[in-house]
Motif scaffolding. Structure first.
Motif, PDB file in Angstrom:
ATOM      1  N   UNK A   1      38.801  53.057  42.218  1.00 14.97           N
ATOM      2  CA  UNK A   1      39.012  51.089  42.931  1.00 14.97           C
ATOM      3  C   UNK A   1      38.186  50.623  43.073  1.00 14.97           C
ATOM      4  N   UNK A   2      37.865  49.449  42.542  1.00 16.16           N
ATOM      5  CA  UNK A   2      37.149  48.430  42.514  1.00 16.16           C
ATOM      6  C   UNK A   2      37.317  47.301  43.231  1.00 16.16           C
ATOM      7  N   UNK A   3      35.881  47.367  44.404  1.00 12.91           N
ATOM      8  CA  UNK A   3      35.812  45.649  45.127  1.00 12.91           C
ATOM      9  C   UNK A   3      35.545  44.660  44.831  1.00 12.91           C
ATOM     10  N   UNK A  21      39.175  57.942  32.599  1.00  8.04           N
ATOM     11  CA  UNK A  21      38.531  59.097  31.680  1.00  8.04           C
ATOM     12  C   UNK A  21      37.511  59.295  32.953  1.00  8.04           C
ATOM     13  N   UNK A  22      36.897  60.582  32.985  1.00 10.34           N
ATOM     14  CA  UNK A  22      35.809  60.519  34.222  1.00 10.34           C
ATOM     15  C   UNK A  22      34.284  59.864  33.546  1.00 10.34           C
ATOM     16  N   UNK A  23      34.503  60.128  32.195  1.00 13.02           N
ATOM     17  CA  UNK A  23      33.663  59.231  31.651  1.00 13.02           C
ATOM     18  C   UNK A  23      33.129  57.367  31.835  1.00 13.02           C
ATOM     19  N   UNK A  24      34.379  56.708  31.867  1.00  9.86           N
ATOM     20  CA  UNK A  24      34.335  55.707  32.578  1.00  9.86           C
ATOM     21  C   UNK A  24      33.232  55.173  33.790  1.00  9.86           C
ATOM     22  N   UNK A  25      32.402  53.985  33.007  1.00  7.71           N
ATOM     23  CA  UNK A  25      31.114  54.056  34.102  1.00  7.71           C
ATOM     24  C   UNK A  25      31.306  52.448  34.941  1.00  7.71           C
ATOM     25  N   UNK A  26      30.734  52.385  35.362  1.00  9.01           N
ATOM     26  CA  UNK A  26      31.279  51.196  36.271  1.00  9.01           C
ATOM     27  C   UNK A  26      31.381  49.712  35.517  1.00  9.01           C
ATOM     28  N   UNK A  27      30.757  49.530  34.282  1.00  8.48           N
ATOM     29  CA  UNK A  27      30.374  48.298  33.697  1.00  8.48           C
ATOM     30  C   UNK A  27      31.805  48.071  33.146  1.00  8.48           C
ATOM     31  N   UNK A  29      34.644  49.887  33.978  1.00  9.27           N
ATOM     32  CA  UNK A  29      35.781  49.119  35.219  1.00  9.27           C
ATOM     33  C   UNK A  29      35.079  47.443  35.229  1.00  9.27           C
ATOM     34  N   UNK A  30      34.198  47.208  35.304  1.00 10.46           N
ATOM     35  CA  UNK A  30      34.510  45.041  35.749  1.00 10.46           C
ATOM     36  C   UNK A  30      34.486  45.008  34.478  1.00 10.46           C
ATOM     37  N   UNK A  31      34.534  45.168  32.899  1.00 10.99           N
ATOM     38  CA  UNK A  31      34.833  45.004  31.837  1.00 10.99           C
ATOM     39  C   UNK A  31      36.714  44.929  31.802  1.00 10.99           C
ATOM     40  N   UNK A  32      37.554  45.243  32.462  1.00  6.93           N
ATOM     41  CA  UNK A  32      38.441  45.746  31.831  1.00  6.93           C
ATOM     42  C   UNK A  32      39.061  44.546  33.147  1.00  6.93           C
ATOM     43  N   UNK A  33      38.168  44.686  34.766  1.00 11.54           N
ATOM     44  CA  UNK A  33      39.247  43.951  35.455  1.00 11.54           C
ATOM     45  C   UNK A  33      39.065  42.521  35.278  1.00 11.54           C
ATOM     46  N   UNK A  34      37.421  42.405  34.498  1.00  8.57           N
ATOM     47  CA  UNK A  34      37.754  40.891  34.664  1.00  8.57           C
ATOM     48  C   UNK A  34      39.036  40.184  33.554  1.00  8.57           C
ATOM     49  N   UNK A  35      38.936  41.235  32.271  1.00  7.05           N
ATOM     50  CA  UNK A  35      39.912  41.019  31.548  1.00  7.05           C
ATOM     51  C   UNK A  35      41.560  40.898  32.016  1.00  7.05           C
TER      52      UNK A  35
END
Length: 60
Positions: A1-3, A21-27, A29-35
């Motif tokens: 979860x990202x807040x 996936x476990x190898x997903x980074x915070x960057x 997550x932030x990029x996908x959330x922005x999209x």
């Protein structure tokens, strides 16, 4: 979860919940959330321009 917190309204939080996936980074997550927010804004603009936000009842 990202807040995420708004810069103009620091009391308001937006949450983003997804599986990745476990190898997903915070960057990642932030990029996908922005999209996601860009897509929602485009849908809202299209609804406003076509007048779809004014119809309460729809027929299929």
């Amino acid at each position: 979860m990202l807040a995420r917190r708004s810069i103009t309204k620091p009391d308001e939080l937006a949450y983003f919940l997804a599986s990745a996936p476990l190898q997903a980074t915070l960057a990642d997550w932030v990029r996908i959330d922005g999209c996601r927010w860009k897509i929602e804004e485009c849908f809202q603009s299209a609804k406003n321009e076509c007048g779809l936000d004014r119809y309460e009842v729809r027929r299929y």
